[in-house]
Write a protein that holds these residues in place. Sequence first.
Motif, short mmCIF file in Angstrom:
data_model
loop_
_atom_site.label_atom_id
_atom_site.label_comp_id
_atom_site.label_asym_id
_atom_site.label_seq_id
_atom_site.Cartn_x
_atom_site.Cartn_y
_atom_site.Cartn_z
N GLU A 89 43.29 9.24 -54.66
CA GLU A 89 42.82 7.89 -54.33
C GLU A 89 42.29 7.16 -55.56
O GLU A 89 42.54 5.96 -55.73
CB GLU A 89 41.73 7.99 -53.25
CG GLU A 89 42.26 8.48 -51.90
CD GLU A 89 41.15 8.81 -50.92
OE1 GLU A 89 39.95 8.78 -51.33
OE2 GLU A 89 41.46 9.13 -49.76
N ILE A 90 41.60 7.89 -56.43
CA ILE A 90 41.09 7.28 -57.66
C ILE A 90 42.24 6.87 -58.57
O ILE A 90 42.23 5.79 -59.18
CB ILE A 90 40.13 8.24 -58.40
CG1 ILE A 90 38.89 8.52 -57.56
CG2 ILE A 90 39.72 7.66 -59.76
CD1 ILE A 90 37.99 9.62 -58.11
N MET A 91 43.26 7.72 -58.68
CA MET A 91 44.42 7.39 -59.50
C MET A 91 45.11 6.13 -58.99
O MET A 91 45.50 5.26 -59.77
CB MET A 91 45.40 8.56 -59.50
CG MET A 91 44.87 9.81 -60.17
SD MET A 91 44.76 9.67 -61.97
CE MET A 91 46.48 9.89 -62.39
N GLN A 92 45.23 6.01 -57.67
CA GLN A 92 45.83 4.81 -57.10
C GLN A 92 44.97 3.57 -57.39
O GLN A 92 45.49 2.49 -57.70
CB GLN A 92 46.02 4.98 -55.59
CG GLN A 92 46.68 3.80 -54.89
CD GLN A 92 48.06 3.50 -55.43
OE1 GLN A 92 48.74 4.37 -55.96
NE2 GLN A 92 48.49 2.25 -55.31
N LEU A 96 46.06 0.12 -59.59
CA LEU A 96 45.88 -1.26 -59.14
C LEU A 96 45.02 -2.05 -60.13
O LEU A 96 45.32 -3.22 -60.42
CB LEU A 96 45.23 -1.28 -57.75
CG LEU A 96 46.09 -0.71 -56.61
CD1 LEU A 96 45.28 -0.63 -55.32
CD2 LEU A 96 47.34 -1.56 -56.40
N LEU A 97 43.98 -1.42 -60.65
CA LEU A 97 43.11 -2.09 -61.62
C LEU A 97 43.89 -2.46 -62.89
O LEU A 97 43.66 -3.52 -63.49
CB LEU A 97 41.92 -1.20 -61.99
CG LEU A 97 40.85 -1.03 -60.90
CD1 LEU A 97 39.87 0.08 -61.29
CD2 LEU A 97 40.10 -2.34 -60.68
N LEU A 98 44.80 -1.59 -63.30
CA LEU A 98 45.57 -1.84 -64.53
C LEU A 98 46.59 -2.95 -64.37
O LEU A 98 47.14 -3.44 -65.37
CB LEU A 98 46.26 -0.54 -64.98
CG LEU A 98 45.32 0.53 -65.55
CD1 LEU A 98 46.05 1.85 -65.72
CD2 LEU A 98 44.72 0.07 -66.87
N LYS A 107 35.14 -1.13 -64.06
CA LYS A 107 35.63 -0.37 -62.91
C LYS A 107 36.50 0.81 -63.36
O LYS A 107 36.45 1.89 -62.76
CB LYS A 107 36.42 -1.28 -61.98
CG LYS A 107 35.54 -2.30 -61.25
CD LYS A 107 36.36 -3.16 -60.30
CE LYS A 107 35.47 -4.15 -59.54
NZ LYS A 107 36.24 -5.01 -58.62
N LEU A 108 37.29 0.60 -64.42
CA LEU A 108 38.10 1.70 -64.94
C LEU A 108 37.22 2.82 -65.49
O LEU A 108 37.48 4.01 -65.25
CB LEU A 108 39.04 1.20 -66.04
CG LEU A 108 40.24 0.37 -65.57
CD1 LEU A 108 40.95 -0.26 -66.76
CD2 LEU A 108 41.21 1.22 -64.76
N ILE A 112 37.21 6.68 -64.15
CA ILE A 112 37.40 7.83 -65.04
C ILE A 112 36.22 8.79 -64.92
O ILE A 112 36.38 10.02 -64.93
CB ILE A 112 37.60 7.36 -66.49
CG1 ILE A 112 38.93 6.61 -66.63
CG2 ILE A 112 37.55 8.55 -67.46
CD1 ILE A 112 39.12 5.91 -67.96
N GLY A 113 35.03 8.25 -64.80
CA GLY A 113 33.84 9.09 -64.62
C GLY A 113 33.91 9.91 -63.35
O GLY A 113 33.52 11.09 -63.34
#
Length: 198
Positions: A89-92, A96-98, A107-108, A112-113
């Motif tokens: 879910e974090i990767m998705q 979207l953020l990118l 947010k990125l 990553i944290g």
Amino acid sequence: MNRIAGSIIVTAFLAATAAGAVAQQQTPGPHRDRPSEEQREAVRKKMDAVKIAKMTETLMLDEKTAATFIPVITALEQKRRDLYKVNREIMQEMRLLLQASPPDEGKLKAAIGRLEKNRQEIAALRDKELDAARSHLTIVQAARYIIFNHEFQKEMRGMMDESRGGRTGRNPDGRKQGMAPGRGHGQGPGMAGSPPEK
């Protein structure tokens, strides 16, 4: 793994693949050939049942040991799966953020944290699993468990790779269709990733 256990797992994979084929005919979109979460969960339950039965046989667990050891490692495995799901879910979220111009660096950084925190928790679960083997099993059984777990996971990865390869095919240069050079089902450049979900 004996032939009966292997055939049960193959049947489970075929069921999931067949379900994916039905979904592909019914659902438009780039991910239409993926089984639903319910279908994936049904396959996981079948695989778990086979794994526990085969592990009990391989380790020669008596009823008392099985009753104390199996619930511990089953709970650890579920926690690991939950963390892998959160990672996906974090990767998705990061994908979207990118897509934004410019991407939200705050947010990125937070995403990553969270990935790093999960990576540390997954490593801690591996330590707990080894501790459980040492505390519940004899030395011989613990050694058998470590080898069994490694071989079972390797066999599962091989079966999943064969299943994916059968659907994608290859280009004349040997690459899987639809993939750019140097990129595949792996995670590409960046952080060292986690092993495949079980």
